[in-house]
Scaffold this active site. Structure first.
Site, PDB file in Angstrom:
ATOM      1  N   ASP A  33       2.042  -3.761 -15.521  1.00 30.58           N
ATOM      2  CA  ASP A  33       1.899  -3.038 -14.456  1.00 30.58           C
ATOM      3  C   ASP A  33       2.716  -1.761 -14.738  1.00 30.58           C
ATOM      4  O   ASP A  33       3.683  -1.647 -14.992  1.00 30.58           O
ATOM      5  CB  ASP A  33       2.243  -3.699 -13.274  1.00 30.58           C
ATOM      6  CG  ASP A  33       2.567  -2.696 -12.168  1.00 30.58           C
ATOM      7  OD1 ASP A  33       1.431  -1.786 -11.997  1.00 30.58           O
ATOM      8  OD2 ASP A  33       3.178  -2.783 -10.900  1.00 30.58           O
ATOM      9  N   GLY A  46       0.922  -1.254  -0.077  1.00 28.22           N
ATOM     10  CA  GLY A  46       0.065   0.070  -0.033  1.00 28.22           C
ATOM     11  C   GLY A  46       0.935   1.358  -0.008  1.00 28.22           C
ATOM     12  O   GLY A  46       1.083   1.890  -0.933  1.00 28.22           O
ATOM     13  N   HIS A  77       0.022  -5.736 -11.844  1.00 32.26           N
ATOM     14  CA  HIS A  77       0.519  -5.415 -10.447  1.00 32.26           C
ATOM     15  C   HIS A  77       0.216  -6.697  -9.642  1.00 32.26           C
ATOM     16  O   HIS A  77       1.184  -6.890  -8.841  1.00 32.26           O
ATOM     17  CB  HIS A  77       0.169  -4.161  -9.921  1.00 32.26           C
ATOM     18  CG  HIS A  77       0.571  -3.735  -8.743  1.00 32.26           C
ATOM     19  ND1 HIS A  77       1.847  -3.150  -8.789  1.00 32.26           N
ATOM     20  CD2 HIS A  77       0.221  -3.186  -7.487  1.00 32.26           C
ATOM     21  CE1 HIS A  77       2.376  -2.527  -7.430  1.00 32.26           C
ATOM     22  NE2 HIS A  77       1.346  -2.878  -6.706  1.00 32.26           N
TER      23      HIS A  77
END
Lengths: 464, 464
Positions: free
Chosen positions: A384, A97, A437
């Site tokens: 990605d 994150g 990703h």
């Protein structure tokens, strides 16, 4: 998921992460004692997840208190290996994150189940990583998913250092509860910002190995944040070379942000803003994937649901599922009735993450790990644009690695799964062809081939 | 399809195509007279293709003799527009190669039917370009597909110049047979080496417009060969930036082939050979597509056949279908019993194509066309490594175009269909996201959106 690591136009701080800290152990010692761990483990057994097909392996879910009174209280979801035995390894997974839930890894990537479009029932992922090992999904830090603090200080204490310490303490305490996993081979894995979490946790394990026996054998990181300076250039380079931005935009970026006298100034900012605008309608985590145009749950599961065709609305189904009361009950999650819903990422906390931490280079830690005999594999889904292979290759170049086996294709089910190169000290880089990703979402079979090769310490399959 | 335009390591010849020739008309005049064209047209009507679902539009197939005695005899397949009227335009399609059959365009890309995996039956492509216009597929030159010469001289006379002349004469004669299409808006379209065929035919039409009325309105070319010098560099650049070759291979190529003193020498050759080896197991015409691992026909059509998921074995099904006696009879093809089977490309002829022609730059012709008011659109499927968007962008840069509408995303069915930029003189460039070399095979809906925008002289859709 991996939210933009910096505000566009903001100055970069490159002060490096302190690579040599040692955590305070007294806290660790006192917090383990005095609880019947076997009882806690039995309470954590998940009999059945609502709507799941029958399976032969065991699942657990519950909380581990890093500090018994104030917390943080980390939620975990654990799936035993399908062919578990007394020595099958333990893999610990983080979604990065910062501040994204690892239950995404469990239910969108490489866990045993995916959520149907009804948001209520599950189907089997036949390419689950527990086909090979026991996998422990940790929601970290506090404030993420079902993990929490007992007071409002959660947001004050976030950061790379605190997260690594808490992850380490979580692992030590979890091993008390699941003591049969003590002494097993342990692998730390994750993607995206877990490019920080994983090496930092691995380093703490190394530094404390005299105090707790954790047999750290390897680190596996996908599309990882490793060195933000190299990454930002690689991102724009990727966008240009995939025809998402124009030659003029690329020229401007180079002139105004890289080679200009006014790097980071207004003109650079404008050039970056025009790039952000042009690419705002596609999913930068997989530039070729469709976006989710209609996230409404269906009354019945969509027909022909297959784990090979990732549904871009899957995160919505997962969010619905994990917020059902009967699901939370079955998973032993949200037992304290948190005043907010489960979400895949805590964006408020993400925003508060310091740029110092974000911009820290992981290169010194990676070098320490490989120098200490820890197997390190880095992989990149090649679709990605968030942390693209171009960025990762810049980081690898900077490490000045010694090539042991040159670049070659690797294979999975008769097709090229990607390309790989092997370096000194058991360090391997591999791309995964046709993946974004979240590699196992897009290419579950190739991801499982990669994962099993990593765990078994085998080279990636070299022939059809 | 687009076979390698040059032998690796061979010296490039950059002598340019003569852009100002005018074809000899007497041949043309004599060969038209004396045949009842209406009768020929009626004979060419295809009542039904074996195994086809019912449709409401008419299809024709047959031969046009460029020269009545010796040939060449060009085979064509023609589909009328679904909503045909007295003014619906005529589009002429070429597949390039050189020496590949345009029936690939018809049955693998944007025609009304695709061939099932049984090699015997057809299913409907709902995104056929005859949804918008009448489409004429020409097998050119002689020696390609069902087209032939009456003697063995076919291979002696091949080349860009002869092909353009024969294509032009074919068109004039075909318009005698289908005289209701005279005076209609005409568009020349194609892909790959048709980046030579299409501009060269368009130029001949311009140069002869006083003698035959062909209302040439536009040229549409996809992943086109336009300027081989720029293209070769762009190909390796594409492979590197898509993580198919290593940083070291890319460095070596640049050092030994581009910036070295010995460009084109042994060391350069070796560096190119290592790249060819590393990429030989993937489909360079769509780097993310699966390859055809089992081309055996199925006794029944595969389940869930959908035009949206291109089956990589489709060319095998087409080859089987077009070699069935009842199919050839229904299509009025192979009426002279050729001593060889229909194949998608004539590789022997391709090998004999001169490097002078292959290496000729199309830039002067493109400039002549746009300067004459002919609408020119160039598009690139962004997953193609054979004639990649990187190569095409180098050609566009070299043309020093004046931008009229800057780079922006365009949309199809709520998703980004690709990116586009518009230049002076109605010249447009567009990428098609998620498509390889054969754009309508991979992205039939996006390709149809692009095609209709081009025909209607409308900008590509700019909003969701």
């Amino acid at each position: 998921m991996y939210k933009s690591k910096r505000d566009i136009g903001s100055a970069s701080d490159t002060s490096h992460f302190n690579a040599n800290r040692r955590i305070s152990m007294p806290l660790l010692r006192t917090s383990i004692s005095g609880v019947n761990q076997q009882e806690l483990k039995e309470k954590d057994l998940i009999k059945n997840l609502p709507g799941q097909p029958p399976v032969s392996f065991k699942q657990y879910g519950g909380y581990v208190a890093i500090n018994e009174s104030a917390g943080p209280f980390f939620y975990y979801y654990f799936v035993e290996a399908i062919r578990a035995n007394n020595s099958s390894p333990l893999v610990v997974w983080f979604n990065g994150g910062p501040s994204c839930s690892s239950l995404q890894g469990a239910f969108l990537e490489h866990g045993p189940f995916r959520v149907h479009s009804d948001g209520k029932t599950l189907y089997r992922n036949p390419y689950s990583w527990n086909d090979e090992t026991n996998v422990l999904y940790i929601e970290s830090p506090a404030g993420v998913g079902f993990s929490y603090m007992n007071n409002s200080s959660a947001l004050e204490n976030i950061g790379d250092k605190k997260t690594a310490e808490n992850n380490y303490m979580f692992l030590v305490k979890w091993l008390e509860r699941f003591s049969e996993y003590k002494g097993r081979d342990v692998y730390i894995a994750g993607q995206s910002y877990a490019g920080h979490y994983c090496p930092q946790l691995a380093q703490l394990i190394l530094h404390n190995k005299n105090q707790t026996l954790i047999n750290l054998r390897g680190v596996l990181i996908g599309n990882p944040g490793l060195d933000s300076n190299d990454e930002i250039y690689g991102e724009y380079e990727y966008l240009f070379n995939h025809a998402l931005i124009s030659p003029k935009q690329w020229d401007n970026y180079n002139k105004l942000c890289i080679n200009g006298e006014d790097s980071g100034g207004t003109e650079c900012f404008k050039s970056q803003w025009s790039i952000t605008e042009q690419t705002s309608h596609i999913n930068l985590y997989n530039i070729y994937a469709p976006i989710c145009l209609n996230s409404t749950l269906t009354s019945k599961p969509k027909e022909y649901t297959t784990v090979k065709n990732f549904d871009p609305c899957s995160p919505e189904y997962l969010t619905a599922y994990l917020n059902l009361a009967n699901v939370q009950k079955a998973m032993h999650a949200n037992t304290t009735k948190l005043p907010y819903a489960w979400t895949k990422c805590n964006y408020e906390q993400n925003d508060l993450w310091s740029n110092n931490d974000r911009d820290a280079s992981m290169i010194p830690i990676l070098e320490e790990l490989t120098g200490s005999g820890v197997r390190v594999w880095v992989y990149s889904g090649d679709m990605d644009a968030a942390v693209p292979h171009t960025s990762t290759m810049h980081v690898l170049r900077k490490m000045n690695l010694t090539i042991e086996k040159i670049w070659r294709p690797w294979f999975s089910e008769g097709e090229v799964g990607g390309y790989t190169e092997e370096y000194k000290n058991k360090f391997t880089y591999a791309t995964v062809r046709g993946a974004g990703h979240m590699v196992p979402s897009d290419q579950p079979i190739r991801a499982l081939t990669l994962f099993t090769s990593f765990i078994r310490n085998m080279p990636l399959p070299g022939t059809l």
